[in-house]
Design an enzyme around this catalytic site. Structure first.
Site, mmCIF file in Angstrom:
data_model
loop_
_atom_site.group_PDB
_atom_site.id
_atom_site.type_symbol
_atom_site.label_atom_id
_atom_site.label_comp_id
_atom_site.label_asym_id
_atom_site.label_seq_id
_atom_site.Cartn_x
_atom_site.Cartn_y
_atom_site.Cartn_z
ATOM 1 N N ASP A 296 0.849 -1.196 0.000
ATOM 2 C CA ASP A 296 0.000 0.000 0.000
ATOM 3 C C ASP A 296 0.880 1.240 0.000
ATOM 4 O O ASP A 296 0.767 2.101 0.842
ATOM 5 C CB ASP A 296 -0.975 0.002 1.185
ATOM 6 N N CYS A 297 1.743 1.320 -0.980
ATOM 7 C CA CYS A 297 2.746 2.382 -1.026
ATOM 8 C C CYS A 297 2.362 3.455 -2.036
ATOM 9 O O CYS A 297 2.059 3.154 -3.183
ATOM 10 C CB CYS A 297 4.104 1.784 -1.392
ATOM 11 N N GLY A 298 2.388 4.683 -1.593
ATOM 12 C CA GLY A 298 2.141 5.804 -2.481
ATOM 13 C C GLY A 298 3.408 6.600 -2.702
ATOM 14 O O GLY A 298 3.432 7.577 -3.431
ATOM 15 N N GLY A 299 4.489 6.167 -2.074
ATOM 16 C CA GLY A 299 5.750 6.889 -2.147
ATOM 17 C C GLY A 299 6.765 6.211 -3.032
ATOM 18 O O GLY A 299 6.502 5.940 -4.193
ATOM 19 N N ASN B 220 0.059 -3.174 -5.923
ATOM 20 C CA ASN B 220 -0.169 -2.010 -5.073
ATOM 21 C C ASN B 220 -1.670 -1.743 -4.979
ATOM 22 O O ASN B 220 -2.349 -1.649 -6.000
ATOM 23 C CB ASN B 220 0.550 -0.789 -5.654
#
Length: 123
Positions: free
Chosen positions: A71-74, A90
């Site tokens: 769950d990475c937005g970076g 993701n």
């Protein structure tokens, strides 16, 4: 043990071509979403027959990872796992970004995934 193959498609706000996930003997579905095992990881495990593991509580070796649900937005997990050749799913939307965006390629990475984007592969 023989595992089934699932197709994981990008979600509504997602990016990437469908991934086919077929675990090999000894491999696991790894949820690296923090707090608990994510429903997307649970569905992949249920359909393939492979075990699912919370990757934060129980780290898994790269070679024992059939795919990782993140769950990475970076930039961290977003690029590091594809750089290692690990199929990366993701739950957040969006395409390649950050300093490791060169490793985020179709066939290795898909985003915006919800449980309804996971199905048994019929091909």
């Amino acid at each position: 043990m023989s595992y089934k193959t699932v197709k994981v498609e990008k979600g509504r706000s997602g990016w990437g071509t469908p991934l086919l996930v077929t675990p090999k003997e000894g491999q696991k579905i790894v949820s690296v979403t923090g707090g608990k095992i994510h429903p997307v990881a649970e569905k992949i495990a249920q359909l393939t027959g492979a075990p699912v593991v919370d990757g934060f509580k129980n780290p898994v070796k790269d070679e024992e990872t059939a795919c990782a649900v993140i769950d990475c937005g970076g930039t961290c997990r977003l690029g590091i796992l594809p750089k290692k050749g690990i199929l990366t799913i993701n739950i957040n939307g969006g395409g390649p970004s950050g300093p490791l965006k060169g490793f985020i390629k179709e066939g290795l990475y898909v985003s915006g995934v919800k449980p309804e984007n996971v199905s048994l592969n019929e091909d």
